[in-house]
Design a protein around this motif. Structure first.
Motif, PDB file in Angstrom:
ATOM      1  N   UNK A 127      11.487   7.643   5.054  1.00 33.36           N
ATOM      2  CA  UNK A 127      10.857   7.847   6.354  1.00 33.36           C
ATOM      3  C   UNK A 127      10.155   6.582   6.825  1.00 33.36           C
ATOM      4  N   UNK A 128       9.440   5.933   5.917  1.00 30.58           N
ATOM      5  CA  UNK A 128       8.744   4.707   6.296  1.00 30.58           C
ATOM      6  C   UNK A 128       9.731   3.628   6.722  1.00 30.58           C
ATOM      7  N   UNK A 129      10.866   3.521   6.037  1.00 27.56           N
ATOM      8  CA  UNK A 129      11.888   2.551   6.434  1.00 27.56           C
ATOM      9  C   UNK A 129      12.452   2.870   7.807  1.00 27.56           C
ATOM     10  N   UNK A 130      12.665   4.148   8.076  1.00 30.43           N
ATOM     11  CA  UNK A 130      13.174   4.553   9.388  1.00 30.43           C
ATOM     12  C   UNK A 130      12.162   4.194  10.471  1.00 30.43           C
ATOM     13  N   UNK A 131      10.893   4.430  10.195  1.00 26.87           N
ATOM     14  CA  UNK A 131       9.847   4.093  11.168  1.00 26.87           C
ATOM     15  C   UNK A 131       9.833   2.586  11.420  1.00 26.87           C
ATOM     16  N   UNK A 132       9.900   1.786  10.364  1.00 24.77           N
ATOM     17  CA  UNK A 132       9.882   0.334  10.520  1.00 24.77           C
ATOM     18  C   UNK A 132      11.063  -0.182  11.323  1.00 24.77           C
ATOM     19  N   UNK A 133      12.207   0.452  11.116  1.00 24.13           N
ATOM     20  CA  UNK A 133      13.424  -0.037  11.755  1.00 24.13           C
ATOM     21  C   UNK A 133      13.642   0.550  13.148  1.00 24.13           C
ATOM     22  N   UNK A 134      12.796   1.468  13.574  1.00 21.96           N
ATOM     23  CA  UNK A 134      13.002   2.115  14.862  1.00 21.96           C
ATOM     24  C   UNK A 134      12.755   1.142  16.010  1.00 21.96           C
ATOM     25  N   UNK A 135      13.426   1.372  17.104  1.00 23.66           N
ATOM     26  CA  UNK A 135      13.243   0.542  18.295  1.00 23.66           C
ATOM     27  C   UNK A 135      11.849   0.721  18.867  1.00 23.66           C
ATOM     28  N   UNK A 155      10.599   9.960  -2.629  1.00 23.91           N
ATOM     29  CA  UNK A 155      11.723   9.138  -2.185  1.00 23.91           C
ATOM     30  C   UNK A 155      11.951   9.307  -0.691  1.00 23.91           C
ATOM     31  N   UNK A 156      11.848  10.528  -0.229  1.00 27.01           N
ATOM     32  CA  UNK A 156      12.055  10.807   1.200  1.00 27.01           C
ATOM     33  C   UNK A 156      10.940  10.197   2.052  1.00 27.01           C
ATOM     34  N   UNK A 157       9.725  10.152   1.535  1.00 25.81           N
ATOM     35  CA  UNK A 157       8.634   9.492   2.254  1.00 25.81           C
ATOM     36  C   UNK A 157       8.955   8.009   2.397  1.00 25.81           C
ATOM     37  N   UNK A 158       9.456   7.394   1.342  1.00 28.10           N
ATOM     38  CA  UNK A 158       9.864   5.993   1.405  1.00 28.10           C
ATOM     39  C   UNK A 158      10.954   5.765   2.441  1.00 28.10           C
ATOM     40  N   UNK A 183       0.843  -1.201   0.000  1.00 29.75           N
ATOM     41  CA  UNK A 183       0.000   0.000   0.000  1.00 29.75           C
ATOM     42  C   UNK A 183       0.874   1.246   0.000  1.00 29.75           C
ATOM     43  N   UNK A 184       1.882   1.271   0.853  1.00 31.41           N
ATOM     44  CA  UNK A 184       2.767   2.438   0.922  1.00 31.41           C
ATOM     45  C   UNK A 184       3.525   2.611  -0.385  1.00 31.41           C
ATOM     46  N   UNK A 185       4.026   1.514  -0.936  1.00 27.73           N
ATOM     47  CA  UNK A 185       4.756   1.608  -2.204  1.00 27.73           C
ATOM     48  C   UNK A 185       3.870   2.119  -3.329  1.00 27.73           C
ATOM     49  N   UNK A 186       2.633   1.657  -3.388  1.00 26.35           N
ATOM     50  CA  UNK A 186       1.710   2.144  -4.416  1.00 26.35           C
ATOM     51  C   UNK A 186       1.315   3.594  -4.156  1.00 26.35           C
ATOM     52  N   UNK A 187       1.267   3.980  -2.890  1.00 27.40           N
ATOM     53  CA  UNK A 187       0.919   5.357  -2.541  1.00 27.40           C
ATOM     54  C   UNK A 187       1.986   6.324  -3.025  1.00 27.40           C
ATOM     55  N   UNK A 188       3.245   5.965  -2.835  1.00 32.64           N
ATOM     56  CA  UNK A 188       4.326   6.890  -3.184  1.00 32.64           C
ATOM     57  C   UNK A 188       4.879   6.680  -4.592  1.00 32.64           C
ATOM     58  N   UNK A 189       4.337   5.719  -5.319  1.00 33.18           N
ATOM     59  CA  UNK A 189       4.784   5.466  -6.695  1.00 33.18           C
ATOM     60  C   UNK A 189       4.027   6.380  -7.661  1.00 33.18           C
ATOM     61  N   UNK A 190       4.736   7.291  -8.285  1.00 30.61           N
ATOM     62  CA  UNK A 190       4.094   8.239  -9.193  1.00 30.61           C
ATOM     63  C   UNK A 190       3.605   7.573 -10.481  1.00 30.61           C
ATOM     64  N   UNK A 191       4.042   6.335 -10.742  1.00 26.20           N
ATOM     65  CA  UNK A 191       3.606   5.614 -11.936  1.00 26.20           C
ATOM     66  C   UNK A 191       2.249   4.929 -11.751  1.00 26.20           C
TER      67      UNK A 191
END
Length: 93
Positions: free
Chosen positions: A80-88, A75-78, A28-36
């Motif tokens: 950010x999502x990775x940082x959120x997923x990897x956060x403690x 790209x920065x939103x993507x 869902x996130x990938x489709x949200x931020x994918x401009x294609x």
């Protein structure tokens, strides 16, 4: 309305017990931020989660917000999502 969108994006990982661990959330996130991905494609993908016309309209508006952003912002939103997923903090859930 913007706050609602942010809260929905934040709540999606919690739906799958935080962390990335949920392929549906990632897709869902990938489709949200994918401009294609067009608004119609996005709505079709999320149709099983729609409650009716008002939800369809909100989904279209959400995708529309991301379609107006630059590739750098997306790209920065993507990132950010990775940082959120990897956060403690997320791992604690």
């Amino acid at each position: 309305m913007k706050l609602l969108r942010v809260l929905v994006l934040i709540a999606l990982p919690l739906y799958c017990f935080a962390g990335s661990g949920c392929p549906l959330v990632e897709e869902v996130i990938n489709k949200t931020i994918d401009s294609q991905v067009s608004t119609d494609e996005y709505q079709t993908f999320l149709k099983p989660f729609s409650d009716g016309p008002s939800t369809d309209k909100a989904i279209a508006q959400l995708k529309g917000c991301f379609l107006t952003q630059s590739n750098e912002t997306l790209s920065k939103v993507g990132e950010l999502m990775n940082i959120i997923y990897e956060s403690k903090w997320c791992a604690a859930f």
